[in-house]
Design a protein around this motif. Structure first.
Motif, mmCIF file in Angstrom:
data_model
loop_
_atom_site.group_PDB
_atom_site.id
_atom_site.type_symbol
_atom_site.label_atom_id
_atom_site.label_comp_id
_atom_site.label_asym_id
_atom_site.label_seq_id
_atom_site.Cartn_x
_atom_site.Cartn_y
_atom_site.Cartn_z
ATOM 1 N N ALA A 72 8.416 38.204 -14.693
ATOM 2 C CA ALA A 72 9.228 39.601 -14.911
ATOM 3 C C ALA A 72 9.192 40.104 -16.203
ATOM 4 O O ALA A 72 9.351 41.313 -16.437
ATOM 5 N N VAL A 73 9.196 38.968 -17.391
ATOM 6 C CA VAL A 73 9.271 39.718 -18.568
ATOM 7 C C VAL A 73 8.050 40.336 -18.954
ATOM 8 O O VAL A 73 8.198 41.315 -19.585
ATOM 9 N N LEU A 74 6.930 39.719 -18.338
ATOM 10 C CA LEU A 74 5.678 40.482 -18.791
ATOM 11 C C LEU A 74 5.477 41.702 -17.900
ATOM 12 O O LEU A 74 5.164 42.550 -18.489
ATOM 13 N N CYS A 75 5.570 41.516 -16.749
ATOM 14 C CA CYS A 75 5.213 42.375 -15.736
ATOM 15 C C CYS A 75 6.201 43.707 -15.752
ATOM 16 O O CYS A 75 5.817 44.932 -15.130
ATOM 17 N N TYR A 76 7.346 43.401 -16.233
ATOM 18 C CA TYR A 76 8.262 44.700 -16.172
ATOM 19 C C TYR A 76 8.831 45.094 -17.917
ATOM 20 O O TYR A 76 9.343 46.276 -17.888
ATOM 21 N N GLY A 77 8.619 44.168 -18.715
ATOM 22 C CA GLY A 77 8.791 44.541 -20.091
ATOM 23 C C GLY A 77 7.740 44.857 -20.845
ATOM 24 O O GLY A 77 7.747 45.620 -21.298
ATOM 25 N N ALA A 78 6.886 43.623 -21.018
ATOM 26 C CA ALA A 78 5.653 43.666 -21.791
ATOM 27 C C ALA A 78 4.475 44.105 -20.992
ATOM 28 O O ALA A 78 3.477 43.518 -20.764
ATOM 29 N N ILE A 79 4.580 45.511 -20.456
ATOM 30 C CA ILE A 79 3.605 45.815 -19.374
ATOM 31 C C ILE A 79 2.072 46.120 -19.934
ATOM 32 O O ILE A 79 1.340 46.355 -19.243
ATOM 33 N N GLU A 80 1.877 46.356 -21.240
ATOM 34 C CA GLU A 80 0.675 46.762 -21.719
ATOM 35 C C GLU A 80 -0.066 45.497 -22.176
ATOM 36 O O GLU A 80 -0.998 45.203 -22.796
ATOM 37 N N SER A 81 0.638 44.074 -22.307
ATOM 38 C CA SER A 81 0.026 42.974 -22.621
ATOM 39 C C SER A 81 -1.017 42.721 -21.664
ATOM 40 O O SER A 81 -0.917 42.689 -20.255
ATOM 41 N N PRO A 82 -2.378 41.950 -22.018
ATOM 42 C CA PRO A 82 -3.337 41.657 -21.127
ATOM 43 C C PRO A 82 -2.953 40.503 -20.287
ATOM 44 O O PRO A 82 -3.280 40.307 -19.076
ATOM 45 N N LEU A 83 -1.734 39.826 -20.540
ATOM 46 C CA LEU A 83 -1.423 38.551 -19.921
ATOM 47 C C LEU A 83 -0.467 39.300 -18.758
ATOM 48 O O LEU A 83 -0.037 38.407 -17.736
ATOM 49 N N ALA A 84 -0.089 40.214 -18.650
ATOM 50 C CA ALA A 84 0.658 41.037 -17.610
ATOM 51 C C ALA A 84 0.024 41.620 -16.583
ATOM 52 O O ALA A 84 0.347 42.250 -15.638
ATOM 53 N N GLN A 85 -1.223 42.110 -16.446
ATOM 54 C CA GLN A 85 -2.198 42.778 -15.785
ATOM 55 C C GLN A 85 -2.370 42.012 -14.542
ATOM 56 O O GLN A 85 -2.250 40.712 -14.418
ATOM 57 N N PRO A 86 -2.883 42.890 -13.282
ATOM 58 C CA PRO A 86 -2.726 42.264 -12.014
ATOM 59 C C PRO A 86 -3.558 41.203 -11.899
ATOM 60 O O PRO A 86 -3.275 40.102 -11.052
ATOM 61 N N ARG A 87 -4.788 41.176 -12.420
ATOM 62 C CA ARG A 87 -5.767 39.889 -12.343
ATOM 63 C C ARG A 87 -5.061 38.771 -12.831
ATOM 64 O O ARG A 87 -5.175 37.503 -12.098
ATOM 65 N N ALA A 88 -4.574 38.882 -14.005
ATOM 66 C CA ALA A 88 -3.688 37.709 -14.441
ATOM 67 C C ALA A 88 -2.551 37.066 -13.794
ATOM 68 O O ALA A 88 -2.342 35.914 -13.260
ATOM 69 N N LEU A 89 -1.917 38.020 -13.290
ATOM 70 C CA LEU A 89 -0.762 37.793 -12.173
ATOM 71 C C LEU A 89 -1.122 37.044 -11.071
ATOM 72 O O LEU A 89 -0.513 36.129 -10.879
ATOM 73 N N ILE A 90 -1.962 37.735 -10.439
ATOM 74 C CA ILE A 90 -2.414 37.229 -9.111
ATOM 75 C C ILE A 90 -3.062 35.929 -9.128
ATOM 76 O O ILE A 90 -2.610 34.717 -8.649
ATOM 77 N N VAL A 91 -4.169 35.940 -9.827
ATOM 78 C CA VAL A 91 -5.194 34.705 -9.911
ATOM 79 C C VAL A 91 -4.428 33.489 -10.799
ATOM 80 O O VAL A 91 -4.641 32.360 -10.360
ATOM 81 N N GLY A 92 -3.792 33.968 -11.895
ATOM 82 C CA GLY A 92 -3.119 32.802 -12.583
ATOM 83 C C GLY A 92 -2.240 31.843 -11.753
ATOM 84 O O GLY A 92 -2.353 30.903 -11.933
ATOM 85 N N HIS A 93 -1.289 32.449 -11.278
ATOM 86 C CA HIS A 93 -0.511 32.119 -10.317
ATOM 87 C C HIS A 93 -1.089 31.099 -9.248
ATOM 88 O O HIS A 93 -0.843 29.941 -8.989
#
Length: 242
Positions: A72-93
């Protein structure tokens, strides 16, 4: 490539997928406001799904996985970070959960009692391997490391076994959908879907030209005092003594 494809969509649709012709920066208070709203709505929705629906209660799914608090910190707060993008979110988890389930299954072959003694080792190994796999697939998402760790050391999460994978996919999808809705009201998310857009930088080419020998050769006959084509003049300072 992604932006060109999104531009072909109707504006009312492309906006909610992160497309902007010219993104404009927002003042800090706008960022703080929507970060709060996004995190509150996203995490509340996750807990409502897994904590209130009888389908998940019967299967003893935890109301929420702690790693999604970090997401939530990344996907709602640091939304411009490469670590927060959809590919990292879905595939990483998903990769982290898959790695952890496989490793804990191997440790489980030693027996329940022995596995409890080595649970710390399974958690450390699962997280370490998940990090390397995320690095090689370019899907690094720091909270996913906690997903791998929880799958080994948390008894409630470990009990899910292979059922953890669909739970992870659903949780990540809920976070992504809420991030698209909340972040695109006054901000922009995602910055990219698959690969970041790179702009090629071309440097001007410098062509070396051979000097004109005839032009550079001093003409000592017509100008005896000129010894080269480059002359340097020095200022002359005259001092007058009283």
């Amino acid at each position: 490539m992604e932006q060109s494809r999104l531009s072909r969509l109707p504006p009312w649709l492309s906006r909610w997928l992160g497309y902007r012709v010219s993104p404009s920066p927002q003042p800090p208070y706008i960022v703080y406001l929507w970060s709060f709203i996004g995190a509150f709505c996203g995490l509340s929705l996750l807990q409502a799904i897994f904590g209130q629906l009888q389908y998940f209660i019967d299967r003893k799914v935890p109301p929420i996985l702690a790693s999604y608090g970090a997401s939530a910190v990344l996907c709602y707060g640091a939304i411009e970070s490469p670590l927060a993008q959809p590919r990292a979110l879905i595939v990483g988890h998903f990769i982290s959960a898959l790695v952890a389930v496989c490793i804990t299954k191997l440790f489980g072959l030693l027996g329940p009692e022995r596995f409890d003694d080595l649970r710390w080792l399974a958690g450390s190994l699962s997280t370490a391997v998940a990090i390397v796999v995320m690095q090689t697939t370019k899907t690094a998402h720091p909270p996913a490391g906690a997903t791998a760790l929880l799958a080994a050391v948390d008894r409630d999460v470990h009990r899910l076994s292979w059922y953890l994978l669909p739970v992870i996919l659903l949780s990540s999808s809920v976070v992504l959908v809420t991030a698209l809705l909340v972040n695109n009201i006054q901000r922009r998310f995602p910055v990219f879907w698959i690969e970041p857009t790179t702009t090629a930088i071309t440097e001007p080419s410098i062509e070396a030209k051979a000097p004109d020998v005839e032009a550079a050769e001093p003409d000592t006959h017509s100008h005896p005092s000129r010894s080269s084509s480059l002359t340097v003049s020095y200022p002359v300072i005259l001092r007058t003594e009283a």
